[in-house]
Design a protein around this motif. Structure first.
Motif, short mmCIF file in Angstrom:
data_model
loop_
_atom_site.label_atom_id
_atom_site.label_comp_id
_atom_site.label_asym_id
_atom_site.label_seq_id
_atom_site.Cartn_x
_atom_site.Cartn_y
_atom_site.Cartn_z
N GLU A 1 0.82 -1.22 0.00
CA GLU A 1 0.00 0.00 0.00
C GLU A 1 0.86 1.27 0.00
O GLU A 1 0.45 2.31 -0.52
CB GLU A 1 -0.92 -0.04 1.23
CG GLU A 1 -1.94 1.07 1.34
CD GLU A 1 -3.12 0.95 0.35
OE1 GLU A 1 -3.41 -0.15 -0.13
OE2 GLU A 1 -3.73 2.01 0.09
N THR B 1 -3.60 -8.77 -11.14
CA THR B 1 -2.97 -10.05 -10.76
C THR B 1 -3.46 -10.59 -9.43
O THR B 1 -3.05 -11.67 -9.02
CB THR B 1 -1.43 -9.92 -10.71
OG1 THR B 1 -1.09 -8.99 -9.68
CG2 THR B 1 -0.86 -9.45 -12.04
N THR B 2 -4.27 -9.83 -8.70
CA THR B 2 -4.89 -10.37 -7.49
C THR B 2 -6.37 -10.58 -7.78
O THR B 2 -6.94 -9.96 -8.67
CB THR B 2 -4.78 -9.43 -6.27
OG1 THR B 2 -5.47 -8.21 -6.55
CG2 THR B 2 -3.34 -9.13 -5.93
N1 LIG Z 1 -10.10 1.56 -7.56
C1 LIG Z 1 -11.01 0.84 -6.96
O1 LIG Z 1 -12.19 0.83 -7.32
C2 LIG Z 1 -10.59 -0.02 -5.81
C3 LIG Z 1 -11.47 -0.99 -5.31
C4 LIG Z 1 -11.02 -1.82 -4.28
C5 LIG Z 1 -9.74 -1.68 -3.79
N2 LIG Z 1 -8.90 -0.72 -4.29
C6 LIG Z 1 -7.52 -0.58 -3.80
O2 LIG Z 1 -6.81 -1.78 -4.08
C7 LIG Z 1 -5.75 -1.91 -3.15
C8 LIG Z 1 -5.68 -3.32 -2.66
O3 LIG Z 1 -5.49 -4.19 -3.76
P1 LIG Z 1 -4.86 -5.65 -3.56
O4 LIG Z 1 -5.57 -6.34 -2.48
O5 LIG Z 1 -4.78 -6.26 -4.90
O6 LIG Z 1 -3.43 -5.31 -2.94
P2 LIG Z 1 -1.95 -5.29 -3.57
O7 LIG Z 1 -1.91 -4.67 -4.88
O8 LIG Z 1 -1.10 -4.68 -2.50
O9 LIG Z 1 -1.61 -6.83 -3.69
C9 LIG Z 1 -1.51 -7.63 -2.52
C10 LIG Z 1 -0.16 -8.32 -2.44
O10 LIG Z 1 -0.14 -9.39 -3.37
C11 LIG Z 1 1.01 -9.31 -4.21
N3 LIG Z 1 0.62 -9.90 -5.49
C12 LIG Z 1 -0.16 -9.33 -6.43
N4 LIG Z 1 -0.41 -10.21 -7.40
C13 LIG Z 1 0.22 -11.36 -7.08
C14 LIG Z 1 0.32 -12.63 -7.68
N5 LIG Z 1 -0.34 -12.91 -8.81
N6 LIG Z 1 1.07 -13.57 -7.08
C15 LIG Z 1 1.68 -13.30 -5.90
N7 LIG Z 1 1.62 -12.12 -5.27
C16 LIG Z 1 0.88 -11.17 -5.85
C17 LIG Z 1 1.33 -7.86 -4.25
O11 LIG Z 1 2.68 -7.64 -4.58
C18 LIG Z 1 1.01 -7.43 -2.82
O12 LIG Z 1 2.08 -7.72 -1.98
C19 LIG Z 1 -6.00 -0.90 -2.05
O13 LIG Z 1 -5.09 0.15 -2.19
C20 LIG Z 1 -7.40 -0.42 -2.32
O14 LIG Z 1 -7.61 0.92 -1.91
C21 LIG Z 1 -9.31 0.08 -5.29
#
Ligand SMILES: NC(=O)c1ccc[n+]([C@@H]2O[C@H](COP(=O)([O-])OP(=O)(O)OC[C@H]3O[C@@H](n4cnc5c(N)ncnc54)[C@H](O)[C@@H]3O)[C@@H](O)[C@H]2O)c1
Ligand SMILES: [Zn+2]
Length: 356
Positions: free
Chosen positions: A73, A129-130
């Motif tokens: 984050e 990717t998540t």
């Molecule tokens: N824009 C929007 O409408 C919206 C909606 C919901 C959440 N968000 C935002 O999204 C963020 C959270 O997203 P998140 O949960 O994806 O967190 P993130 O992007 O931090 O990913 C979580 C962790 O997983 C790792 N990772 C990602 N893809 C991977 C993969 N394929 N294999 C292994 N590791 C991987 C990342 O490096 C990170 O450490 C927050 O900042 C939140 O505010 C935005």
């Protein structure tokens, strides 16, 4: 196995979902291959950037730069944002250059804000990717950064030109991160009702990474979110339902000093809001919430947090208007109502009930 959906917001754009997608080719179907840059993070980059670069080059994209920001984050900051802009400028990316954002919600939100502002706006391709990024953050056009004063306080609306959700990327995602994404899936299934709600019985299979279950839940989530966003892109009305569980959830996140992850906070927040709905609307959905969230290996209580701090943080939430707290509540499965005003005392009881 692959499917395409369309999001009718701004200029309509496709969301491709499946295994073994060709990123370069799919992007080339909506954008003439030219100069581009790749934004990713320090975890995802080493895993997948080379594969994506190869695919892009394969159909004639000219990659000027890969920018890798630290995972987490913390990269949704003004400092990292500034660094990324300067890297793009030094690489010579022009107004018609395309930004590919490869990562979770952090890279998507940061990349979206970069693309919205660099040279007053460049085209954006989302490569989530998540699970959370696939079902939620990559679709809908909200981009933004955090300030030390609070999360998501700076931002813009920018719809991507295409979202390419390669389900194979989820193989390396931890079970915990998968569960966190499932919190938003469960949320949308409860809001949507009907067949989507029925498909929530596949949550356990999705956690075991069964391909068909993952694909179905991602497709249903994206199509639900896309429909809500298409109706109300700027959140003047119904888009607010997507904040289900988030009013209490944000309070829990903040009160824990962000030790509690978003997906977990939203899970507990939904339980609190189901308790509220029982008192305010007479709906009996608490047990259902708890069962679904447990299947997704999410918490249904957040013991140890201070109710006063949670309520204080809810009061500071930017989505609050006027005196009372406003909630999205479920009258029944598939029947959300939004803007429900609830007094402080009633809100406090629901929060205290999930802290025990
Ligand atoms: N824009 C929007 O409408 C919206 C909606 C919901 C959440 N968000 C935002 O999204 C963020 C959270 O997203 P998140 O949960 O994806 O967190 P993130 O992007 O931090 O990913 C979580 C962790 O997983 C790792 N990772 C990602 N893809 C991977 C993969 N394929 N294999 C292994 N590791 C991987 C990342 O490096 C990170 O450490 C927050 O900042 C939140 O505010 C935005
Ligand atoms: Zn959320």
């Amino acid at each position: 196995m692959a499917a395409r959906l369309e999001v009718r917001a701004g200029t309509a754009y496709p969301v491709e979902v499946g295994f073994g997608l060709d990123v370069g080719e799919l992007a080339a179907a909506v954008l003439e291959p030219g100069e581009c840059a790749l934004l990713t993070d320090s975890t995802v980059g080493p895993l997948y950037a080379e594969k994506v670069r190869r695919s892009l080059r394969g159909v004639g994209w000219r990659l000027l730069e890969t920018v890798e920001v630290p995972a987490g984050e913390g990269s949704k900051s003004l400092a990292v944002y500034g660094d990324v802009l300067r890297r793009l400028a030094r690489a010579g990316l022009m107004r018609d250059g395309v930004l590919f954002a490869l990562g979770g919600g952090v890279v998507g939100d940061l990349g979206g804000f970069v693309a919205a502002s660099y040279m007053r706006g460049i085209p954006l391709v989302m490569l989530p990717t998540t699970l959370l990024a696939m079902v939620d953050s990559s679709v809908g056009g909200k981009a933004g950064l955090d300030l030390p004063e609070g999360k998501n306080l700076v931002g813009a609306f920018l719809q991507p030109r295409i979202v390419i959700a390669e389900l194979g990327f989820l193989e390396s995602l931890s079970g915990r991160e998968l569960s966190r994404g499932l919190a938003e899936v469960v949320k949308m299934g409860l809001l949507a009702g009907g067949e989507f709600f029925g498909a929530l019985e596949r949550v356990g299979a999705a956690l075991r990474r069964e391909a068909a279950a993952l694909e179905e839940l991602v497709l249903r989530s994206v199509s639900f979110k896309a429909a809500v966003v298409a109706e109300d892109e700027r959140e003047r009305g119904r888009r607010a339902i997507l904040n289900y569980g988030h009013t209490v959830g944000h309070g829990l996140e903040a009160a824990s000093g962000y030790a509690l992850a978003h997906g977990e906070a939203v899970a507990v927040g939904m339980v609190a809001e189901a308790l509220l709905a029982r008192r305010v609307l007479g709906s009996e959905l608490v047990g259902l919430h708890e069962r679904l969230l447990r299947e997704a290996r999410l918490p249904v209580r957040a013991p140890g947090l201070d109710a006063h701090r949670v309520l204080g943080a809810m009061g500071r939430d930017k989505k609050r208007r006027g005196g009372a707290h406003r909630f999205v509540l479920l009258e029944g499965v598939g029947r959300p109502v939004w803007g429900v005003e609830v007094g402080e005392e009633e809100a406090r009881r629901a929060v205290e009930a999930v802290l025990g």
